[in-house]
Design a protein around this motif. Structure first.
Motif, PDB file in Angstrom:
ATOM      1  N   ALA A 177      33.722  31.440  51.169  1.00  0.00           N
ATOM      2  CA  ALA A 177      35.072  31.839  51.551  1.00  0.00           C
ATOM      3  C   ALA A 177      35.789  32.539  50.405  1.00  0.00           C
ATOM      4  CB  ALA A 177      35.860  30.611  52.001  1.00  0.00           C
ATOM      5  N   LEU A 178      35.590  32.024  49.191  1.00  0.00           N
ATOM      6  CA  LEU A 178      36.224  32.655  48.039  1.00  0.00           C
ATOM      7  C   LEU A 178      35.618  34.029  47.780  1.00  0.00           C
ATOM      8  CD1 LEU A 178      38.283  32.354  45.795  1.00  0.00           C
ATOM      9  CD2 LEU A 178      36.569  31.146  44.433  1.00  0.00           C
ATOM     10  N   LEU A 179      34.298  34.156  47.910  1.00  0.00           N
ATOM     11  CA  LEU A 179      33.647  35.452  47.742  1.00  0.00           C
ATOM     12  C   LEU A 179      34.153  36.452  48.773  1.00  0.00           C
ATOM     13  CD1 LEU A 179      29.937  34.461  46.984  1.00  0.00           C
ATOM     14  CD2 LEU A 179      31.382  35.902  45.552  1.00  0.00           C
ATOM     15  N   ASP A 180      34.230  36.019  50.003  1.00  0.00           N
ATOM     16  CA  ASP A 180      34.678  36.916  51.070  1.00  0.00           C
ATOM     17  C   ASP A 180      36.130  37.329  50.866  1.00  0.00           C
ATOM     18  OD1 ASP A 180      33.861  38.165  53.610  1.00  0.00           O
ATOM     19  OD2 ASP A 180      35.536  36.981  54.410  1.00  0.00           O
ATOM     20  N   MET A 181      36.958  36.427  50.378  1.00  0.00           N
ATOM     21  CA  MET A 181      38.349  36.761  50.117  1.00  0.00           C
ATOM     22  C   MET A 181      38.458  37.817  49.021  1.00  0.00           C
ATOM     23  SD  MET A 181      41.516  34.252  49.021  1.00  0.00           S
ATOM     24  CE  MET A 181      40.736  33.814  47.464  1.00  0.00           C
ATOM     25  N   VAL A 182      37.665  37.677  47.966  1.00  0.00           N
ATOM     26  CA  VAL A 182      37.697  38.665  46.886  1.00  0.00           C
ATOM     27  C   VAL A 182      37.224  40.021  47.400  1.00  0.00           C
ATOM     28  CG1 VAL A 182      36.831  39.245  44.600  1.00  0.00           C
ATOM     29  CG2 VAL A 182      37.324  36.881  45.149  1.00  0.00           C
ATOM     30  N   ARG A 183      36.138  40.036  48.162  1.00  0.00           N
ATOM     31  CA  ARG A 183      35.596  41.303  48.654  1.00  0.00           C
ATOM     32  C   ARG A 183      36.591  42.005  49.575  1.00  0.00           C
ATOM     33  NH1 ARG A 183      30.470  41.662  52.654  1.00  0.00           N
ATOM     34  NH2 ARG A 183      31.936  40.368  53.818  1.00  0.00           N
ATOM     35  N   SER A 184      37.238  41.275  50.454  1.00  0.00           N
ATOM     36  CA  SER A 184      38.173  41.887  51.392  1.00  0.00           C
ATOM     37  C   SER A 184      39.401  42.445  50.686  1.00  0.00           C
ATOM     38  CB  SER A 184      38.592  40.859  52.444  1.00  0.00           C
ATOM     39  OG  SER A 184      39.253  39.754  51.827  1.00  0.00           O
ATOM     40  N   ASN A 185      39.796  41.844  49.580  1.00  0.00           N
ATOM     41  CA  ASN A 185      40.969  42.326  48.851  1.00  0.00           C
ATOM     42  C   ASN A 185      40.651  43.459  47.888  1.00  0.00           C
ATOM     43  OD1 ASN A 185      43.583  40.529  49.273  1.00  0.00           O
ATOM     44  ND2 ASN A 185      41.835  39.133  49.349  1.00  0.00           N
ATOM     45  N   CYS A 186      39.363  43.760  47.682  1.00  0.00           N
ATOM     46  CA  CYS A 186      38.968  44.819  46.749  1.00  0.00           C
ATOM     47  C   CYS A 186      38.387  46.037  47.446  1.00  0.00           C
ATOM     48  CB  CYS A 186      37.941  44.291  45.746  1.00  0.00           C
ATOM     49  SG  CYS A 186      38.542  42.967  44.703  1.00  0.00           S
ATOM     50  N   VAL A 187      38.200  45.969  48.752  1.00  0.00           N
ATOM     51  CA  VAL A 187      37.453  47.010  49.439  1.00  0.00           C
ATOM     52  C   VAL A 187      38.142  48.359  49.365  1.00  0.00           C
ATOM     53  CG1 VAL A 187      38.503  46.538  51.685  1.00  0.00           C
ATOM     54  CG2 VAL A 187      36.209  47.527  51.579  1.00  0.00           C
ATOM     55  N   GLN A 188      39.454  48.418  49.293  1.00  0.00           N
ATOM     56  CA  GLN A 188      40.185  49.672  49.273  1.00  0.00           C
ATOM     57  C   GLN A 188      40.582  50.102  47.852  1.00  0.00           C
ATOM     58  OE1 GLN A 188      40.650  51.641  51.868  1.00  0.00           O
ATOM     59  NE2 GLN A 188      39.587  50.172  53.205  1.00  0.00           N
ATOM     60  N   HIS A 189      40.079  49.413  46.858  1.00  0.00           N
ATOM     61  CA  HIS A 189      40.438  49.725  45.467  1.00  0.00           C
ATOM     62  C   HIS A 189      39.154  49.899  44.650  1.00  0.00           C
ATOM     63  CE1 HIS A 189      44.708  48.727  46.102  1.00  0.00           C
ATOM     64  NE2 HIS A 189      44.240  47.801  46.931  1.00  0.00           N
ATOM     65  N   PRO A 190      38.756  51.131  44.378  1.00  0.00           N
ATOM     66  CA  PRO A 190      37.473  51.365  43.683  1.00  0.00           C
ATOM     67  C   PRO A 190      37.359  50.642  42.342  1.00  0.00           C
ATOM     68  CG  PRO A 190      38.364  53.409  44.551  1.00  0.00           C
ATOM     69  CD  PRO A 190      39.433  52.384  44.733  1.00  0.00           C
ATOM     70  N   LEU A 191      38.419  50.689  41.536  1.00  0.00           N
ATOM     71  CA  LEU A 191      38.344  50.031  40.227  1.00  0.00           C
ATOM     72  C   LEU A 191      38.195  48.522  40.388  1.00  0.00           C
ATOM     73  CD1 LEU A 191      40.973  51.934  38.048  1.00  0.00           C
ATOM     74  CD2 LEU A 191      38.491  52.131  38.010  1.00  0.00           C
ATOM     75  N   ALA A 192      38.939  47.933  41.315  1.00  0.00           N
ATOM     76  CA  ALA A 192      38.834  46.501  41.541  1.00  0.00           C
ATOM     77  C   ALA A 192      37.461  46.133  42.080  1.00  0.00           C
ATOM     78  CB  ALA A 192      39.928  46.043  42.505  1.00  0.00           C
ATOM     79  N   ALA A 193      36.941  46.939  43.017  1.00  0.00           N
ATOM     80  CA  ALA A 193      35.612  46.669  43.555  1.00  0.00           C
ATOM     81  C   ALA A 193      34.541  46.786  42.473  1.00  0.00           C
ATOM     82  CB  ALA A 193      35.314  47.638  44.707  1.00  0.00           C
ATOM     83  N   SER A 194      34.680  47.787  41.597  1.00  0.00           N
ATOM     84  CA  SER A 194      33.702  47.952  40.507  1.00  0.00           C
ATOM     85  C   SER A 194      33.731  46.757  39.569  1.00  0.00           C
ATOM     86  CB  SER A 194      34.003  49.239  39.734  1.00  0.00           C
ATOM     87  OG  SER A 194      33.949  50.362  40.583  1.00  0.00           O
ATOM     88  N   LEU A 195      34.948  46.281  39.255  1.00  0.00           N
ATOM     89  CA  LEU A 195      35.044  45.105  38.391  1.00  0.00           C
ATOM     90  C   LEU A 195      34.435  43.893  39.072  1.00  0.00           C
ATOM     91  CD1 LEU A 195      36.092  43.704  35.851  1.00  0.00           C
ATOM     92  CD2 LEU A 195      38.284  43.388  37.012  1.00  0.00           C
ATOM     93  N   PHE A 196      34.647  43.727  40.367  1.00  0.00           N
ATOM     94  CA  PHE A 196      34.062  42.616  41.115  1.00  0.00           C
ATOM     95  C   PHE A 196      32.542  42.659  41.052  1.00  0.00           C
ATOM     96  CE2 PHE A 196      32.835  41.015  45.500  1.00  0.00           C
ATOM     97  CZ  PHE A 196      32.852  39.692  45.123  1.00  0.00           C
TER      98      PHE A 196
END
Length: 1430
Positions: free
Chosen positions: A598-617
């Motif tokens: 659940a925590l992983l999915d929450m992080v992924r859903s909140n980063c999907v529209q932000h390339p820099l955030a997704a790259s850091l994830f």
């Protein structure tokens, strides 16, 4: 009389007394009793004796009755006294106080019952019988030797000795002292202690010397008497000579002294210290004192109570600890109440020159001194200096706490205060010392102290200073990793650090969340509530729209995931050895699994529209997957749900039609799988074409892009390959198609017209090239460790692709000034400049900017733009331009790309050797440490197989110099970051400019410095092979220079060719790597690694098996010889400096005179060599000064070297036609100020290092000291005279500064030598003073010239210099007066003159610097008059 008493006692004891003798004894006793009764003393059995009159009257009557005229009565009285004290009860009554009776008369009625002296004490007050009574009393002592003191109600020996204390008069002091010393030899140890302890209160001052000599001999006879003897000696009045002899004797027994006696021994040694001998005594005490020799090592556990119980249960631990505490208290008392002792300790510790010389005692003394009022700053400054010099290392702290745990607890406040101060230091060595200090306090002290340590560290975290926060978090992380159960009770304090999140960098956030996550899920109920607080904070941060807070949430969430889903022991190893993960059981509970997902999915859903955030994830997940800390169920979920869409997002079929983005024609480039069917291609340009045009100029990563954003492609692939490795035993066969697949880039026709393309299209092309470089770097990171030969060959080809892409991108960037590269490092807030801004900074730094940009008045601080330009120039100093890297290019690369980029006529002018990409480290993906295993692959064979697995063709793919340089440059940059050198020991003479630490070391931070050092150690044989190849290459070029068929122009062209430049840069980079490794300040604590490094160097020498040795000093000397062989082919002066730094480290390891002489010769040969012309810079001057310092300090005769340079080489520059000297070509008009400063500095340092003269030195020693002083003064005279010829401002300022230092040091160390040798070597002393007087007169002229020039910097030196010259004059006058030569000294005034000796005209010539004029004239007249008288 003594013999008579002894004979009577022996006869009585033998039972042979006759009736006549018994009758005589009874008669004598009756006379004794009658006499006392008649005089007023009544003796009754069982009661105390009483006086009928005052004590003074009784003594007067008793003295009159026993006068010399009544000899018969006196004899009978003594016989009666002897018989009286033969009985033990009467003896006890005789030593007890008497009292005034009630019938003592009306005048003394008020004194009735008052205590008076005992009977024996009253008898001792009578001069005529004192000697006999003393003998009688002392001879009773042996009779008590066999008695058991525990059964006696009264300690009779002590009471008897007490009667002798503080007598008003001693008739025969010599007999008394002899009798006391005689009794010491015939009594038991208890009585001996009583006698020795009472000696100072019994004997007279005239006998102190004799008794002290006797006690000194007893020190070596019975160690049990040491304490009482030293206590007695401390209370005796002794001459300085005898005290020195006794101190020497005590110093000999100090190493073998028991722990319980150390305090007394130290108290005696330090009590007699005076300022004149303080340093000498303290040095001897430090050398012989070892508190740890009798102290047990405490058992360290995670629980303080267990540790305390182990310490208390140790055999002899309590006694040893008590002795250690008393010794520490004695040291504390001495330094607190005797200022000279504290100053001496600081000076002795400061003078320790090498690492191995320091002991745990030094650190203990630092803590003790720090607790003394007024010494806080001095102690902290000394510790900082020692840490910077690499002399105080973490190992010393650990030894100190292991040896003196109990004593250190008394100084807890000082230790924490020192740690707090040092942790704020910008110096890594100082901060590391403070970190270790905090760790050891927490591990060794009680829980109260642990709480204080945690509170102090939390305060540091909230301090706001980045380096301070890093150091504090490093300590906390280490404690949580090693002692989680000990830290968990203080989690309430640690949770408070969550309030400081906004002030922390990404690296600091990662550390903080990691340690809190470890505590939250460590299983301790005290720390469980932290998890709830962290979940609340993480959820808030992830849902925040600002990237800054979203980054915090990502890092915190991944840290919590790593702690929640940590793999159990053995699970990771099973996954590494099995290709299928489905059969691996998971130990993760269902509830924990659901929470983690659940925590992983929450992080992924909140980063999907932000390339820099997704790259850091992706990067954060990659890090924890790489460490193998994830449960296999979670790893499988990540592989299925997070990275499964990589192919759809970034890849395309290579055979499908390429989309055309008019007018940019696309094609497949860098294809390593030519001829393979069904391969894929990386879809770069088509995806880049979808990015809006404004995003390219404003950094496309700032915009919200689709999931397929190219910004996150390298990070996405990194996570993909790590999951693949963890699931398939480190094998990447499942994704090996990505290794050789082509990239969709622009075709040759597009690149040919690149300069004429619109700006938007240029930006897209530059972005595509940079993304291609990052893709190739990640490919190399993934496949570098694969064992398959075909993969290895393709990895080498990808390295070639990188070098070519960088070369093309460099040329494209030069004509695209508006391009802002996208970030490739996502865990830092980095502001990326445009290419045009970087080019402007480089041009300004190299003097090619606008005419007014480089000016400015002298002394004015540079502007921010100028500082930025300097930083840009500094970064590009040691980077070779990729234009010079003539590497091989894959066949599939369009050959016209480079030509098209080069043909641009609008390219801005850049300084030669400039690498723009070196200023964009944050925009290039980091190479992993595993990549550097490619350094060993000098030749790789690639076998292309057909479908029947038969060999089709054989192609040899070798590592070319450009690719090798790429790896070496990156390795050097990493090592320079993680292996800091010891600043002063390995640094340059001048202060280096502070630079902000570079970025792009996220992968490197996974390793500890020791792990990186071991990895470099494994590469060392291959590095040696490469540097030997470069050495041979340059040697051949040098040999070709001597060929008659090759003229100078052809040789210069050969040296400037691309391949030659690349080889020289490879040479330079390898030498830097070796220097960083050997100079690392943590290497001294890793003896095994150090030995292996030296063994790797020694193995390159062919010395034969019979001569090989594994001893560290032998290996270091062999390494010295090996590295010294490269001194003939070094390409430039900076590389020569690197080699000397390496040789200096090895010389320090062996510390022999022979190696020092060789090092001096090597440094001298570099100074005597004519190097290629270099632009004048601070860096070049630092190299020259470092080599000169080494040449002087390591020489067998440093003064001779300085005299040669100053007296022979420097005068050559006086001729206007000569621009450099023949002896030292590096010495020219530009470098002379640096040479001059170094010569003066080393002259003063060498004079200060001379041993201080002592009065006990023989005359021959003093004459040798005088001869050496003459050499010092002679060199000083030469250097001062050079100022008249080279009167530039830096030279004049150094002459004023170091001239004062020389004269001050001469006053302290030289004048005592002149005092002691004046009478026997008068002419030599006069000659020395005359020479020195001429130098001081010149210094006076320099002072006057500075005032005339009105130079503030120079005139600041004048007051202190004039004061020093005046002190020198009066010191010489005092010496002449003592030696009855005061008439040879008179005072006069000199005229003010300038440097050339011309008179300075002034309205008040006699009032200007009158004191200084007198100084020089006095010395002048003194010298001439003394000579006449001699």
């Amino acid at each position: 009389m003594m013999m008579v008493g002894t004979k009577r006692r022996s006869d009585h004891a033998a039972g042979n007394s006759s009736p006549k003798r018994a009758k005589q004894s009874t008669s004598d006793e009756n006379v004794f009793r009658r006499t006392l009764r008649r005089l007023g003393l009544h003796m009754s059995n069982g009661c105390s004796y009483e006086l009928d009159l005052e004590q003074a009257i009784f003594l007067r009557r008793l003295t009159a009755s026993l006068s010399d005229s009544n000899e018969e009565l006196r004899e009978c009285f003594l016989e009666g006294l002897h018989e009286h004290i033969e009985d033990s009860e009467r003896l006890q009554q005789s030593v007890m106080f008497t009292a005034l009776s009630n019938d003592c008369g009306t005048e003394s009625q008020d004194l009735a019952g008052t205590r008076c002296d005992s009977l024996l004490r009253l008898c001792l007050s009578v001069d005529s019988i004192q000697t006999a009574v003393v003998a009688m009393m002392l001879e009773k002592l042996p009779e008590f030797a066999e008695d058991d003191a525990s059964t006696q109600t009264v300690d009779m020996p002590a009471v008897i000795i007490t009667q002798l204390r503080w007598l008003d008069r001693v008739v025969d002091p010599e007999a008394l002292s002899e009798k006391l010393l005689e009794m010491i030899t015939v009594t038991n140890i208890a009585i001996q202690r009583e006698i020795v302890a009472a000696l100072p209160e019994i004997i007279t001052d005239s006998q102190h010397e004799n008794v002290a000599k006797a006690l000194k001999e007893m020190l070596f006879e019975d160690p049990q008497l040491t304490v009482c003897i030293l206590d007695a000696l401390a209370n005796l009045s002794l001459s300085s000579q005898l005290l020195s002899e006794i101190r020497t004797s005590v110093m000999k027994i100090l190493p073998s002294t028991q722990s319980s006696q150390l305090a007394v021994v130290l108290r005696f040694l330090l009590h007699s210290v005076v300022p004149s001998n303080a340093v000498e005594i303290i040095a001897d005490v430090r050398e012989n004192l070892d508190l740890a020799s009798s102290t047990p090592v405490p058992v360290l556990t995670s629980t303080p109570a267990i540790s305390a119980s182990h310490t208390a249960a140790g055999a002899g631990g309590a006694g040893s600890d008590e002795g250690e505490l008393l010794a520490a208290q004695a040291l504390h008392a001495s330094v607190r109440f005797q200022k000279c002792v504290g100053d001496a300790w600081l000076k002795v510790i400061e003078q320790m020159p090498t690492v191995g010389k320091h002991k745990p005692l030094d650190l203990l003394l630092m803590f003790i001194l720090h607790q003394c009022p007024g010494r806080h700053k001095g102690v902290e400054a000394l510790i900082r200096s020692k840490c910077r010099d690499g002399l105080f290392l973490p190992d010393l702290i650990e030894q100190t706490f292991q040896s003196h745990t109990q004593a250190l607890q008394e100084y807890f406040s000082s230790i924490v205060s020192i740690a707090e101060s040092l942790l704020r230091s910008m110096n890594d060595a100082v901060a590391t010392f403070a970190e270790t200090l905090y760790q050891q306090v927490f591990l060794n002290f009680a829980i109260f102290h642990q709480q204080e340590v945690i509170g102090a560290l939390v305060t540091h975290v909230g301090g706001g200073q980045s380096h301070e926060v890093d150091a504090a978090l490093s300590v906390l992380s280490s404690l949580v990793d090693t002692q989680p159960m000990s830290v968990s009770p203080f989690v309430v304090f640690l949770k408070g650090m969550l309030d400081y999140l906004e002030n922390l960098s990404v690296t600091q956030l990662r550390r903080l969340f990691t340690l809190l996550s470890q505590l939250a899920f460590c299983g301790d109920c005290d720390a469980g509530h932290v998890a709830d607080d962290m979940h609340i904070i993480i959820r808030k941060q992830l849902t925040n729209s600002k990237l800054r807070y979203k980054r915090m949430g990502i890092i915190g969430a991944v840290s919590v995931i790593s702690a929640m889903a940590a793999a159990r022991p053995g699970e990771t190893e099973a996954a590494m050895t099995n290709t299928e993960t489905s059969s691996q059981p998971s130990t993760l509970s269902g509830q924990t699994y659901e929470q983690t997902v659940a925590l992983l999915d929450m992080v992924r859903s909140n980063c999907v529209q932000h390339p820099l955030a997704a790259s850091l994830f992706y990067d954060e997940l990659t890090a924890i997957v790489c460490r193998g800390r994830l449960d296999m169920k979670i790893l499988t979920w990540i592989a299925d749900c997070v990275v499964a869409d990589f192919q759809d997002a970034f890849l395309m079929e290579s055979e499908s039609a390429l989309p055309q983005a008019s007018p940019l024609e696309l094609g497949l480039a860098y294809n390593l799988d030519v001829g393979d069917d069904g391969s894929v291609a990386v879809n770069l340009m088509p995806l880049l074409a979808k990015v809006p045009a404004p995003s390219l100029s404003a950094r496309m990563s700032d915009q919200a892009c689709p999931t397929s954003s190219l910004i996150s492609m390298p990070s996405h692939f990194s996570l993909l390959q790590q999951c693949e490795k963890m699931q398939h035993s480190q094998s990447l066969e499942g994704i090996d198609a990505l290794l050789g697949c082509p990239l969709v880039l622009c075709t040759e026709s597009v690149m040919q017209k690149f300069p004429s393309l619109p700006t938007e299209q240029k930006l897209r092309i530059c972005a595509s090239l940079l993304l291609a470089i990052n893709w190739c770097r990640e490919i190399i990171n993934a496949f570098a460790t694969q064992e398959d030969g075909e993969m290895k060959g393709k990895v080498v080809q990808r390295l070639q692709n990188i070098t070519h892409l960088e070369q093309v991108l460099e040329r494209c960037l030069a004509v695209t000034p508006s391009f802002v590269p996208p970030l490739a490092v996502f865990d830092e807030d980095i502001a990326v400049k445009s290419v045009g801004d970087v080019i402007s900074s480089i041009a300004a730094a190299n003097g090619t900017g606008s005419a007014g940009s480089g000016g400015g008045k002298r002394g004015r601080k540079p502007t921010k733009k100028k500082k930025a330009a300097d930083d840009a120039a500094a970064k590009s100093d040691d980077v070779l331009s990729q234009q010079d890297l003539d590497g091989s290019i894959a066949a599939s690369v369009p050959s016209s790309i480079a030509a098209a980029a080069t043909s641009s006529s609008s390219t801005p002018t850049l300084p030669p050797g400039t690498c723009l990409l070196s200023h964009y480290q944050a925009c290039v993906r980091e190479l992993d440490m595993d990549v550097f295993c490619l350094i060993q692959h000098t030749c790789i064979t690639k076998k292309e197989l057909d479908s029947q697995m038969h060999t089709k063709t054989v192609e040899v793919i070798s590592m070319q110099p450009p690719q090798l340089l790429l790896l070496l440059s990156d390795l050097r940059r990493k090592l320079n970051h993680i292996l800091p050198a010891t600043v002063s020991a390995r640094g340059s003479f001048l202060k280096a400019k502070h630079r902000t630490p570079p970025s792009g070391f996220t992968l490197l931070q996974r390793f500890k410095p020791a792990e990186v050092a071991r990895r470099v150690l494994d590469m060392l044989p291959w590095l040696c092979e490469h540097v030997e190849w470069a050495h041979e290459f340059l040697q051949k070029l040098n040999d070709g220079n001597g060929d008659d068929d090759l003229d100078d122009a052809s040789f210069a062209e050969l040296m400037d060719c691309g391949e030659s430049k690349t080889v020289r840069e490879i040479y330079r980079q390898i030498m830097k790597i070796i220097t960083i490794l050997l100079s690392w300040n943590g290497l001294s604590s890793l003896k095994v690694v150090r030995r292996d490094i030296y063994r790797a160097f020694a193995a390159r020498l062919d010395i034969g098996e019979s001569k090989k040795s594994q001893h560290l000093s032998f290996l270091a000397s062999q390494s010295f010889q090996y590295l010294q062989n490269f001194s003939t082919t070094l390409p430039d002066l900076s590389t020569a400096t690197l080699l000397c730094q390496q040789l200096q480290v090895l010389r320090d390891e062996v510390d022999t005179t022979a190696l020092s002489a060789e090092l001096s010769e090597v440094a001298g040969s570099f100074l005597q060599k004519e190097w290629p012309s270099e632009k004048k810079s601070t860096k070049a001057n630092e190299s020259l000064v470092f080599l000169l310092k080494l040449h002087i300090t390591c020489a067998e005769d440093p003064l001779s070297v300085m005299e040669t340079i100053a007296g022979k080489a420097a005068p050559e520059l006086l001729s206007e036609d000569i621009h450099q000297t023949s002896l030292y070509p590096t010495l020219n008009r530009l470098s002379f100020p640096s040479f001059y400063r170094c010569l003066l500095h080393e002259l003063v340092a060498l004079l200060r290092s001379q041993p201080a003269p002592r009065a006990a030195d023989a005359m021959e020693v003093k004459r040798e000291q005088l001869t050496k002083l003459q050499l010092f003064v002679g060199v000083f005279y030469i250097l001062i005279n050079l100022v008249k010829a080279f009167d530039v401002r830096p030279v004049l300022g150094n002459a004023l500064k170091y001239g004062r230092m020389f004269v001050e040091t001469f006053l302290r160390l030289g004048m005592p030598v002149l005092d002691s040798t004046f009478r026997v070597s008068k002419e030599d002393v006069q000659s020395l003073l005359k020479t020195l007087q001429q130098s001081t007169r010149s210094l006076h002229h320099f002072s006057g010239h500075s005032k005339v020039m009105k130079d503030v910097v120079l005139t600041n030196h004048v007051p202190a210099l004039k004061k020093c010259l005046e002190a020198f004059v009066f010191r010489v006058k005092a010496m002449l007066s003592v030696n009855d030569c005061h008439q040879a000294f008179w005072i006069g005034n000199l005229k003010n003159r300038d440097i050339q000796g011309e008179e300075i005209l002034s309205q008040t010539p006699q009032q200007v610097d009158d004191a200084g004029n007198e100084s020089d004239q006095q010395l002048s007249e003194e010298g001439s008059d003394s000579e006449d008288e001699g």
